[in-house]
Motif scaffolding. Structure first.
Motif, PDB file in Angstrom:
ATOM      1  N   LEU A 141       0.941  -1.125   0.148  1.00 54.29           N
ATOM      2  CA  LEU A 141       0.107   0.110  -0.106  1.00 54.29           C
ATOM      3  C   LEU A 141       1.170   1.114  -0.079  1.00 54.29           C
ATOM      4  O   LEU A 141       1.959   1.102   0.323  1.00 54.29           O
ATOM      5  CB  LEU A 141      -0.917  -0.037   1.288  1.00 54.29           C
ATOM      6  N   PRO A 142       0.166   2.228  -0.330  1.00 56.94           N
ATOM      7  CA  PRO A 142       1.243   3.571  -0.654  1.00 56.94           C
ATOM      8  C   PRO A 142       1.700   4.269   0.557  1.00 56.94           C
ATOM      9  O   PRO A 142       1.353   4.281   1.748  1.00 56.94           O
ATOM     10  CB  PRO A 142       0.293   4.588  -1.270  1.00 56.94           C
ATOM     11  N   THR A 143       3.084   4.724   0.702  1.00 59.83           N
ATOM     12  CA  THR A 143       3.689   5.552   1.608  1.00 59.83           C
ATOM     13  C   THR A 143       3.369   6.997   1.276  1.00 59.83           C
ATOM     14  O   THR A 143       3.366   7.698   2.371  1.00 59.83           O
ATOM     15  CB  THR A 143       5.317   5.284   1.478  1.00 59.83           C
ATOM     16  N   HIS A 144       3.033   7.099   0.124  1.00 56.81           N
ATOM     17  CA  HIS A 144       2.671   8.655  -0.039  1.00 56.81           C
ATOM     18  C   HIS A 144       1.502   8.819  -1.200  1.00 56.81           C
ATOM     19  O   HIS A 144       1.558   7.932  -2.021  1.00 56.81           O
ATOM     20  CB  HIS A 144       3.900   9.498  -0.609  1.00 56.81           C
ATOM     21  N   VAL A 145       0.799   9.883  -1.066  1.00 54.39           N
ATOM     22  CA  VAL A 145      -0.144  10.149  -2.053  1.00 54.39           C
ATOM     23  C   VAL A 145      -0.066  11.712  -2.623  1.00 54.39           C
ATOM     24  O   VAL A 145       0.196  12.409  -1.804  1.00 54.39           O
ATOM     25  CB  VAL A 145      -1.773   9.812  -1.776  1.00 54.39           C
ATOM     26  N   SER A 146      -0.137  11.795  -3.886  1.00 51.63           N
ATOM     27  CA  SER A 146       0.022  13.208  -4.401  1.00 51.63           C
ATOM     28  C   SER A 146      -1.471  13.491  -5.023  1.00 51.63           C
ATOM     29  O   SER A 146      -2.008  12.750  -5.951  1.00 51.63           O
ATOM     30  CB  SER A 146       1.042  13.240  -5.451  1.00 51.63           C
ATOM     31  N   ILE A 147      -2.035  14.624  -4.673  1.00 52.46           N
ATOM     32  CA  ILE A 147      -3.502  14.896  -5.102  1.00 52.46           C
ATOM     33  C   ILE A 147      -3.175  16.452  -5.783  1.00 52.46           C
ATOM     34  O   ILE A 147      -2.855  17.310  -5.099  1.00 52.46           O
ATOM     35  CB  ILE A 147      -4.173  15.047  -4.104  1.00 52.46           C
ATOM     36  N   PRO A 148      -3.691  16.487  -7.051  1.00 46.72           N
ATOM     37  CA  PRO A 148      -3.615  18.005  -7.640  1.00 46.72           C
ATOM     38  C   PRO A 148      -4.669  18.903  -6.806  1.00 46.72           C
ATOM     39  O   PRO A 148      -5.603  18.190  -6.393  1.00 46.72           O
ATOM     40  CB  PRO A 148      -3.976  17.564  -9.163  1.00 46.72           C
ATOM     41  N   VAL A 149      -4.330  20.005  -6.587  1.00 48.38           N
ATOM     42  CA  VAL A 149      -4.976  21.111  -6.023  1.00 48.38           C
ATOM     43  C   VAL A 149      -5.565  21.797  -7.118  1.00 48.38           C
ATOM     44  O   VAL A 149      -4.664  22.366  -8.118  1.00 48.38           O
ATOM     45  CB  VAL A 149      -4.200  21.928  -4.970  1.00 48.38           C
TER      46      VAL A 149
END
Lengths: 138, 138, 138
Positions: A98-106
């Protein structure tokens, strides 16, 4: 801009903190950018999942418990890193799956999440932990 | 810079859209940066995979179907979120196991993908969906 | 800023290169930003994992070998992409299950990793490979 979220956890499972993140993003001056959340541990994960039906979260937890059972389970007898408890090595394995990080556009100053998407800390250890998540908006 | 890709899907499987992304990146003024693709759904994923042999994509789909079968399979009887169809909760589980977003460096105005890497939307639901992917280049 | 790490591998397993990354980050002028590492292959992965006990790495490798055995294993007879060797399609599957890229916040000129977190290349193929990882700091 960066900040840190400190999330007290009382045991394994998914803990939503979308609102905390959304509020922090709304207070920043950046209206367009990339938000990255990074968990500073190797036995907890960050996931983006359905936020409507709580059964989705308990089912997810059940699936990963079956896929990676505690080392007391005979099927896991081949594991060697067991001295920190039967939930320790399985927690590391889940943290790899499972992910250690998530990146989400703002966009327009808000997280560009879909209607049903929420941000969760997925705790894999049994005993309570304080988990630290770094947030960065660029 | 940001845009949105809308990808009509006719059923489960991997759908490549590397060329759409590469064309959009080529039109931007940024020659060096980080491209992030983010799928706004909790039952579809984004993966970077081999683009040479189509059997890789069908094998990937087969593996995940075996690892996370429909809830009509007796081995999945423990799942509770089943009222949206036998492919619904497995789709959420696959969406946890596979990425919600991919970030790819852009160098000299082009995606820094390896020779054999393509960008795919991995659809987990049976019925046709229109899937929305946000792209951001920073 | 960007660079490329070229990592010679002598077989399957986890190879730490945290120090190489930390040294490169320290030499850049950016004191706050997002570091992204991206592996340009579809049969190797990047993971952030415990760096204290080497048994964690061998256990991780053992788990993924059991979850996705070589295609010589009868349970994998349904796979079709087998002409590049029994470890080829399993390598692609592991590369789907594990990250192609990791993004790590940089604060005060250093990687914001937790105490026990290290950065690893996870090689899935049997024969030696030279693996290329693009690093970008924004």
């Amino acid at each position: 801009m960066n900040t840190q979220f400190s999330i007290p956890k009382s045991g394994p499972g998914l803990y939503e903190f979308t609102d905390d993140v959304a509020r922090w993003v709304a207070r920043q001056e950046t209206s367009e950018g990339l938000l990255t959340l990074f968990v500073r541990h190797t036995s907890a994960s960050l996931v983006i999942q359905e936020n409507a039906d709580p059964e989705v979260q308990t089912d997810l937890q059940a699936f990963f418990h079956k896929l990676v059972p505690p080392t007391t389970d005979p099927s896991m007898a081949y594991l060697t890193h067991t001295y920190e408890g039967p939930d320790d090595m399985p927690a590391h394995i889940k943290a790899a799956l499972l992910p250690t990080h998530v990146s989400i556009p703002v966009l327009d100053g808000a997280l560009a999440l879909g209607t049903w998407q929420g941000v969760y800390l997925f705790e894999h250890r049994n005993r309570p932990h304080q988990r630290s998540v770094v947030a960065m908006l660029r």
